[in-house]
Design a protein around this motif. Sequence first.
Motif, PDB file in Angstrom:
ATOM      1  N   VAL A   1       2.214   6.098   8.128  1.00 59.89           N
ATOM      2  CA  VAL A   1       1.369   5.316   7.480  1.00 59.89           C
ATOM      3  C   VAL A   1       1.551   5.363   5.963  1.00 59.89           C
ATOM      4  N   ALA A   2       1.765   6.658   5.381  1.00 58.48           N
ATOM      5  CA  ALA A   2       1.803   6.925   4.056  1.00 58.48           C
ATOM      6  C   ALA A   2       3.272   6.251   3.659  1.00 58.48           C
ATOM      7  N   ASN A   3       4.191   6.304   4.536  1.00 62.35           N
ATOM      8  CA  ASN A   3       5.557   5.956   4.267  1.00 62.35           C
ATOM      9  C   ASN A   3       5.543   4.358   4.234  1.00 62.35           C
ATOM     10  N   TYR A   4       4.898   3.607   5.036  1.00 59.51           N
ATOM     11  CA  TYR A   4       4.765   2.254   5.064  1.00 59.51           C
ATOM     12  C   TYR A   4       3.960   1.767   3.942  1.00 59.51           C
ATOM     13  N   ALA A   5       2.971   2.589   3.513  1.00 62.17           N
ATOM     14  CA  ALA A   5       2.131   2.114   2.260  1.00 62.17           C
ATOM     15  C   ALA A   5       2.934   1.934   1.027  1.00 62.17           C
ATOM     16  N   VAL A   6       3.577   3.263   0.931  1.00 61.79           N
ATOM     17  CA  VAL A   6       4.572   3.400  -0.163  1.00 61.79           C
ATOM     18  C   VAL A   6       5.765   2.269  -0.492  1.00 61.79           C
ATOM     19  N   ALA A   7       6.281   1.896   0.861  1.00 61.69           N
ATOM     20  CA  ALA A   7       7.320   0.624   0.946  1.00 61.69           C
ATOM     21  C   ALA A   7       6.467  -0.466   0.636  1.00 61.69           C
ATOM     22  N   TYR A   8       5.443  -0.594   1.312  1.00 62.76           N
ATOM     23  CA  TYR A   8       4.712  -1.910   0.959  1.00 62.76           C
ATOM     24  C   TYR A   8       4.517  -2.203  -0.695  1.00 62.76           C
ATOM     25  N   LEU A   9       3.917  -0.900  -1.346  1.00 61.91           N
ATOM     26  CA  LEU A   9       3.349  -1.187  -2.770  1.00 61.91           C
ATOM     27  C   LEU A   9       4.838  -1.107  -3.462  1.00 61.91           C
TER      28      LEU A   9
END
Length: 157
Positions: free
Chosen positions: A75-83
């Motif tokens: 989830v953290a990796n997805y959030a960083v990619a999205y941001l």
Amino acid sequence: MWQISLPWWEFVIRGLIVYLFLLIVLRITGKRQIGQLAPFDLILLLVLSNAVQNSMNGGDNSVTGVLISALTLIVANYAVAYLTFKSKRLEAVIEGRPQVLIHNGQLFEDVMQRARLTHHELEAALRTAGCACIADVHYAILENNGQISVRPKHRTD
């Protein structure tokens, strides 16, 4: 096997702390593609993953704890990619900007030193692009992903 010894939120907090720490440290250490990793870089990654494991699980070896930690990292990796996709400013901070290594046959040594790029690595990229020497290069750019893009000068034969 399923019983966790820590509260679920502690796994999340620990995972986020480790993820952010590694993101910052790996961002500071430079740009390299996975295929360009030297043997010592690979060893560092393997040892690093083992070193941070205990800080993430707090000594808990349950399946539930592992699943919570893994989900937190995903989830953290997805959030960083999205941001970084949504914000160009955040993208520049996290991923960096491409850097010009050579322009019109002029090598920028200061950029190479900051990127911790060796002359052997640069010369290999030049050879791959069909350039025999730096003078043959219109530009060479160190991309965010660690790859070196090279454009040869136009030849008038």
